[in-house]
Scaffold this active site. Sequence first.
Site: not given
Ligand code: UD1
Length: 363
Positions: A204
């Site tokens: 991820h």
């Molecule tokens: C974040 C952290 C990363 C950690 C990861 C664990 C940052 C910069 N990165 O990355 O260090 O390893 O969390 O998961 O903070 N989304 C959903 N549902 C959710 C959350 C996210 O569908 O509950 C989707 C959305 O499309 C979103 C994407 O996942 O845009 C990325 O989510 P985001 O929280 O921005 O970053 P992570 O990749 O989860």
Amino acid sequence: MKTVVTVLGTRPEIIKLSPLIPLLRDRFRHILVHSGQHYSFEMDAVFFAELGLPAPDYTLAVGSASHGEQTARMLSRLEPILLATRPDMVLVQGDTNTAMAGGLCAAKLNIPVAHLESGGRSFNRQMPEELNRIILDHIATLLLAADETAERNLLAEGLPPERIRMVGSSVIDAVERNRQHARRSTILQRLEVTAGDYLVLTLHRSENTTPDVLPGMIRALGELAEEHTIVFLLHPRTAAAMRTCGIEMPRSIRVSEPLGYLDTLRLVEQARALLTDSGGLQEEAGALGTPALILRNETEWRYLVDAGRHVLIGNTCESILAGARQWLQPEALARLRAAPAPIRSGASERAVAAMIDVLESVI
Ligand code: UD1
């Protein structure tokens, strides 16, 4: 009684802070703030339920957005809460946008910040997490480092030794507390896999989900899945990136939604090996005795690689195929499994004791 605010908002923070929260609630007036960075049931609420955590006192509901927008929402929504609750210390964990925003907001209000998992460095500034870590460590008052490497990294950046406490990693405490309970999980039956006969895959990281990198990784993993049963726990970021890049999931790979904590522990414990770019899972696998082939060129959790338990196999099609074929040979895997991993529990107690020390000497 002193007041401590803990700010969290993503899956790894919930897991890694879970063993500290009861200790903080015993010792302080404790206020829990959830940023809402993660909000899907399987990325968030399931962990509160399984880990027996109290519901957050405040929720910032920031949701997904660009880094700037998400961080800005966190800062502007957290500031009035910190002004109203006037904590003596704010605790954040790790390297997410939530942790960085929580720390920055507190530091700007002259509230001391404790940073758990301080000093981890990949030395790759393309990673958003690396920037978050550097910012946090330079504004925090109490640097709670997981290992000697982290401590050395902090000293090399000129951070004062009196701010640093080497406490270990709270992931290990979380695994130890929940491992027994996880044995009741029926995840192997539900996924129709046999203990010792499958690989678990997670992927991820933002640097691995770009259009340059992701297609080659999925090609390699699809090919590998012709030779081994691979269960892919698909993170929402990766699912979205695959859609954007127009990548089809190879039919050889078995795909699952992200799992809860107990199911994940059980699935990883019984796997032949883990393929991952996650940090938390590297340590969980270390504590569970499962070797990890890390889909990156560097890791902030060096101690398991240095101990010979985990290996780095990179993130290109060629490096993944070559690394996996080399390390999934039975003799090679047996060597990884047999390597004595330096796993130490009690980080949560040491971290809270360090917070008490600082609060008693500062105020
Ligand atoms: C974040 C952290 C990363 C950690 C990861 C664990 C940052 C910069 N990165 O990355 O260090 O390893 O969390 O998961 O903070 N989304 C959903 N549902 C959710 C959350 C996210 O569908 O509950 C989707 C959305 O499309 C979103 C994407 O996942 O845009 C990325 O989510 P985001 O929280 O921005 O970053 P992570 O990749 O989860």
